[in-house]
Design a protein around this motif. Structure first.
Motif, PDB file in Angstrom:
ATOM      1  N   SER A 165       0.801  -1.234   0.128  1.00  0.00           N
ATOM      2  CA  SER A 165      -0.055   0.008  -0.006  1.00  0.00           C
ATOM      3  C   SER A 165       0.937   1.204   0.091  1.00  0.00           C
ATOM      4  O   SER A 165       2.125   1.232   0.181  1.00  0.00           O
ATOM      5  CB  SER A 165      -0.981  -0.021   1.391  1.00  0.00           C
ATOM      6  OG  SER A 165       0.073   0.325   2.198  1.00  0.00           O
ATOM      7  N   GLU A 166       0.382   2.331  -0.283  1.00  0.00           N
ATOM      8  CA  GLU A 166       1.033   3.548  -0.391  1.00  0.00           C
ATOM      9  C   GLU A 166       1.401   3.933   1.055  1.00  0.00           C
ATOM     10  O   GLU A 166       2.690   4.456   1.316  1.00  0.00           O
ATOM     11  CB  GLU A 166       0.063   4.785  -0.577  1.00  0.00           C
ATOM     12  CG  GLU A 166       0.793   6.099  -0.749  1.00  0.00           C
ATOM     13  CD  GLU A 166      -0.371   7.128  -0.967  1.00  0.00           C
ATOM     14  OE1 GLU A 166       0.432   8.268  -1.418  1.00  0.00           O
ATOM     15  OE2 GLU A 166      -1.578   7.030  -1.318  1.00  0.00           O
ATOM     16  N   GLN A 167       0.700   3.461   2.217  1.00  0.00           N
ATOM     17  CA  GLN A 167       1.264   3.838   3.472  1.00  0.00           C
ATOM     18  C   GLN A 167       2.521   3.088   3.793  1.00  0.00           C
ATOM     19  O   GLN A 167       3.369   3.418   4.473  1.00  0.00           O
ATOM     20  CB  GLN A 167      -0.071   3.383   4.709  1.00  0.00           C
ATOM     21  CG  GLN A 167       0.390   3.629   6.030  1.00  0.00           C
ATOM     22  CD  GLN A 167       0.484   5.226   6.136  1.00  0.00           C
ATOM     23  OE1 GLN A 167      -0.554   5.863   5.825  1.00  0.00           O
ATOM     24  NE2 GLN A 167       1.599   5.591   6.833  1.00  0.00           N
ATOM     25  N   ILE A 168       2.511   1.705   3.181  1.00  0.00           N
ATOM     26  CA  ILE A 168       3.818   1.015   3.667  1.00  0.00           C
ATOM     27  C   ILE A 168       5.091   1.692   3.027  1.00  0.00           C
ATOM     28  O   ILE A 168       6.160   1.798   3.353  1.00  0.00           O
ATOM     29  CB  ILE A 168       3.599  -0.367   2.991  1.00  0.00           C
ATOM     30  CG1 ILE A 168       2.534  -1.231   3.734  1.00  0.00           C
ATOM     31  CG2 ILE A 168       4.861  -1.391   3.159  1.00  0.00           C
ATOM     32  CD1 ILE A 168       2.910  -1.560   5.258  1.00  0.00           C
ATOM     33  N   ALA A 169       4.777   1.998   1.619  1.00  0.00           N
ATOM     34  CA  ALA A 169       5.674   2.861   1.016  1.00  0.00           C
ATOM     35  C   ALA A 169       6.163   3.840   1.708  1.00  0.00           C
ATOM     36  O   ALA A 169       7.395   4.294   1.861  1.00  0.00           O
ATOM     37  CB  ALA A 169       5.067   2.924  -0.641  1.00  0.00           C
ATOM     38  N   LEU A 170       5.357   4.955   2.178  1.00  0.00           N
ATOM     39  CA  LEU A 170       5.623   6.063   3.118  1.00  0.00           C
ATOM     40  C   LEU A 170       6.461   5.479   4.405  1.00  0.00           C
ATOM     41  O   LEU A 170       7.317   6.380   4.644  1.00  0.00           O
ATOM     42  CB  LEU A 170       4.443   6.702   3.399  1.00  0.00           C
ATOM     43  CG  LEU A 170       3.878   7.663   2.246  1.00  0.00           C
ATOM     44  CD1 LEU A 170       2.385   8.072   2.659  1.00  0.00           C
ATOM     45  CD2 LEU A 170       4.786   8.422   1.604  1.00  0.00           C
ATOM     46  N   ARG A 171       6.286   4.475   4.827  1.00  0.00           N
ATOM     47  CA  ARG A 171       7.124   4.215   6.205  1.00  0.00           C
ATOM     48  C   ARG A 171       8.362   3.680   5.659  1.00  0.00           C
ATOM     49  O   ARG A 171       9.522   3.983   6.439  1.00  0.00           O
ATOM     50  CB  ARG A 171       6.426   2.903   6.656  1.00  0.00           C
ATOM     51  CG  ARG A 171       5.329   2.955   7.308  1.00  0.00           C
ATOM     52  CD  ARG A 171       4.728   1.939   8.171  1.00  0.00           C
ATOM     53  NE  ARG A 171       3.190   1.937   8.689  1.00  0.00           N
ATOM     54  CZ  ARG A 171       2.324   1.491   8.424  1.00  0.00           C
ATOM     55  NH1 ARG A 171       2.694   0.272   7.485  1.00  0.00           N
ATOM     56  NH2 ARG A 171       1.204   1.645   8.748  1.00  0.00           N
ATOM     57  N   MET A 172       8.812   3.211   4.332  1.00  0.00           N
ATOM     58  CA  MET A 172      10.039   2.984   4.012  1.00  0.00           C
ATOM     59  C   MET A 172      10.712   4.308   3.606  1.00  0.00           C
ATOM     60  O   MET A 172      11.793   4.536   4.035  1.00  0.00           O
ATOM     61  CB  MET A 172       9.965   2.301   2.673  1.00  0.00           C
ATOM     62  CG  MET A 172      11.342   1.715   2.158  1.00  0.00           C
ATOM     63  SD  MET A 172      12.392   1.054   2.997  1.00  0.00           S
ATOM     64  CE  MET A 172      11.837  -0.869   2.993  1.00  0.00           C
ATOM     65  N   LEU A 173      10.074   5.331   3.080  1.00  0.00           N
ATOM     66  CA  LEU A 173      10.553   6.788   2.654  1.00  0.00           C
ATOM     67  C   LEU A 173      10.966   7.280   3.970  1.00  0.00           C
ATOM     68  O   LEU A 173      12.157   7.828   3.946  1.00  0.00           O
ATOM     69  CB  LEU A 173       9.653   7.206   1.651  1.00  0.00           C
ATOM     70  CG  LEU A 173      10.036   8.632   1.109  1.00  0.00           C
ATOM     71  CD1 LEU A 173      11.320   8.638   0.462  1.00  0.00           C
ATOM     72  CD2 LEU A 173       8.935   9.307   0.424  1.00  0.00           C
ATOM     73  N   ASN A 174      10.173   7.054   4.806  1.00  0.00           N
ATOM     74  CA  ASN A 174      10.159   7.910   6.034  1.00  0.00           C
ATOM     75  C   ASN A 174      11.764   7.364   6.860  1.00  0.00           C
ATOM     76  O   ASN A 174      12.371   8.061   7.368  1.00  0.00           O
ATOM     77  CB  ASN A 174       9.300   7.807   7.110  1.00  0.00           C
ATOM     78  CG  ASN A 174       8.003   8.640   6.891  1.00  0.00           C
ATOM     79  OD1 ASN A 174       8.222   9.499   5.903  1.00  0.00           O
ATOM     80  ND2 ASN A 174       6.891   8.370   7.227  1.00  0.00           N
ATOM     81  N   LEU A 175      11.987   6.020   6.772  1.00  0.00           N
ATOM     82  CA  LEU A 175      13.122   5.455   7.098  1.00  0.00           C
ATOM     83  C   LEU A 175      14.216   5.865   6.544  1.00  0.00           C
ATOM     84  O   LEU A 175      15.285   6.169   6.884  1.00  0.00           O
ATOM     85  CB  LEU A 175      12.796   3.827   7.216  1.00  0.00           C
ATOM     86  CG  LEU A 175      14.105   2.825   7.603  1.00  0.00           C
ATOM     87  CD1 LEU A 175      14.258   3.155   9.222  1.00  0.00           C
ATOM     88  CD2 LEU A 175      13.809   1.573   7.330  1.00  0.00           C
ATOM     89  N   LEU A 176      14.273   6.105   5.268  1.00  0.00           N
ATOM     90  CA  LEU A 176      15.370   6.523   4.494  1.00  0.00           C
ATOM     91  C   LEU A 176      15.747   7.896   4.917  1.00  0.00           C
ATOM     92  O   LEU A 176      16.751   8.188   4.695  1.00  0.00           O
ATOM     93  CB  LEU A 176      15.194   6.465   3.001  1.00  0.00           C
ATOM     94  CG  LEU A 176      15.121   5.148   2.389  1.00  0.00           C
ATOM     95  CD1 LEU A 176      14.817   5.169   0.857  1.00  0.00           C
ATOM     96  CD2 LEU A 176      16.412   4.493   2.446  1.00  0.00           C
TER      97      LEU A 176
END
Length: 480
Positions: free
Chosen positions: A300-311
């Motif tokens: 989901s977009e939410q999962i992708a945003l979690r990864m982006l926030n980690l980066l």
């Protein structure tokens, strides 16, 4: 080294009723002086037998009266159940701790099924902490139903330097926690249940340098902060997928947010399904990070945003390893890729776990945001997707590092098929780097097995590479 259960029976008999003493062999030296291992100082003997498995160390008590209790003060005791004979292990640990003297213990390691012996295991842990001032404690417990809270003294030990807890267990901790000497902490399969006490745990680690959280669960917690001031290395592995309802977990309000204050953090390792959100703050000293995601589809977009926030928290990293799956996850954050941080200190970028598409927007954004990048390594292959047929295809604008810093590239040449594309798609990706990396010194192509033994194919491939235009006249093409 650990104790083999098959040896317990013999060892147990030794402890209960020592066999007839045997004299050590003696031998004459060149001067005719008698030498005997048993004449060595106790400290030397303990050091020698400390290299033996615990069961063998105990067996030395039958050698002579001189050896009878030397084993009782060895610095390491390791017990592990590797067969069905659990009862012998439990009895052996009881007797070994009972006969041991009060000397300091460097390491105590225990692996067993608890079942109905929770009080015995509790007593063992308490004994090695309070009586023997153990420095390294490794506890792996299974079948822990009904297990009481871990001993209070464990959480206030001033001698523990290394602690590893591996148990499918809801962790119960006291309100007062202070590991004044603990430098290494590993927690595996534990469930954290109380937000306040969990915060107390991660705040009571003033000298902690290495932390590993492996397949742990944050339960119903909403927020946790990890802020050990001297933490140098943090590993978070959550690669055992729980039985969950994905639609439920895609709502951010149902996740625990873990804030990591990395004032001294130098290394960060992460492999997770992104069930929770991890955010790094003040990670100015970060040198190395390895990031992987187990997600392959249904992202989901939410999962992708979690990864982006980690980066975002890795902005100051010098060496970064990313999985191809992680790049795939970021594809669903394409509307938010503008939030990708500047990696001003990033010099080495490595991709593992599968082939990478050069024209992936997430990859392109990372390259654009890494102005000082010196090396690129595509360990499992690189393709330019079949959507791009024009030989003059170019990412626009060309990443700044291509014009000033990128010196070295390594690409694995894979055996393509109908699912991945054609050799031309790999060649197009290599062509892009050769043409646009104007300060490139070396590009290494690691050939796959289908090149072996086929000289004609190798020569044809080498000719194709040599005919490609190069932006750097000094660039060498090396085939491995």
């Amino acid at each position: 080294m650990s104790v083999e259960p098959s040896e317990f029976m013999e060892t147990t008999c030794v402890i209960q009723k020592p066999q007839k003493k045997q004299k050590l062999n003696e031998e004459e030296d060149i001067d005719g002086n008698s030498k005997c291992l048993g004449n060595l100082p106790d400290e030397v003997l303990r050091h020698i037998i400390s290299f033996l498995p615990t069961s063998d160390a105990v067996r030395t008590s039958v050698l002579s009266r001189r050896w009878e209790y030397v084993w009782a003060s060895i610095p390491h005791l390791d017990f592990a159940r590797k067969s069905a004979n659990r009862n012998l292990l439990m009895d052996f640990v009881d007797r070994a701790l009972c006969l041991r003297d009060s000397s300091i213990m460097k390491r105590f390691s225990l692996s067993c099924d608890v079942l109905g012996d929770a009080s015995r295991v509790y007593t063992w842990i308490s004994t090695v902490v309070r009586r023997h001032n153990v420095q390294e404690l490794h506890i792996k417990l299974r079948k822990v139903e009904g297990f009481a809270p871990l001993p209070y003294c464990l959480f206030t030990s001033n001698t523990l330097t290394s602690l590893h807890l591996d148990m499918s267990y809801i962790l119960k901790v006291p309100t007062t926690i202070c590991f004044s000497s603990l430098k290494i902490l590993g927690i595996e399969r534990v469930t954290f249940s109380n937000e306040y006490l969990t915060q107390q745990l991660f705040s009571g680690l003033p000298v902690l340098e290495e932390l590993k959280l492996i397949n742990c669960s944050w339960g119903n917690l909403k927020f946790v902060s990890i802020s050990a001031p001297k933490l140098h290395s943090l590993s978070i592995f959550e690669n055992e997928l729980p039985d969950i309802d994905f639609e439920y977990f895609w709502s951010s309000s149902d996740f625990c947010q873990v804030m990591i204050v990395g004032d001294s953090l130098k290394e960060f390792y992460y492999n997770s399904y992104l069930i929770c959100e991890y955010c790094l703050y003040n990670s100015f000293s970060l040198e190395k990070a390895e990031i992987d995601s187990e997600w392959q589809d249904d992202v989901s977009e939410q999962i992708a945003l979690r990864m982006l926030n980690l980066l975002v928290g890795l902005f100051n990293v010098e060496q970064l390893t990313l999985s191809s799956l992680m790049i795939g996850v970021l594809m669903d954050a394409k509307g938010h890729l503008s939030q990708m941080p500047m990696f001003n200190n990033l010099m080495d970028l490595i991709f593992v776990g599968g082939l990478v598409y050069l024209d992936c927007p997430a990859l392109f954004k990372i390259l654009q945001k890494s102005p000082c990048l010196k090396t690129l390594n595509f360990c499992e292959g690189l393709l330019l997707s079949g959507y791009w047929k024009n030989d003059d295809w170019m990412l626009n604008p060309v990443p700044p590092c291509f014009l000033s810093h990128l010196k070295w590239i390594k690409v694995k040449w894979i055996e393509v098929d109908i699912f991945y594309g054609k050799d031309e798609d790999q060649l197009s990706a290599v062509k892009f780097f050769l043409k646009n990396a104007v300060v490139l010194d070396e590009i290494i192509i690691t050939c796959s097995e289908h090149f072996e033994g086929n000289l004609e194919t190798q020569l044809k491939f080498a000719k194709q590479l040599l005919e490609l235009p190069r932006g750097s006249q000094n660039c060498k093409i090396i085939l491995e």
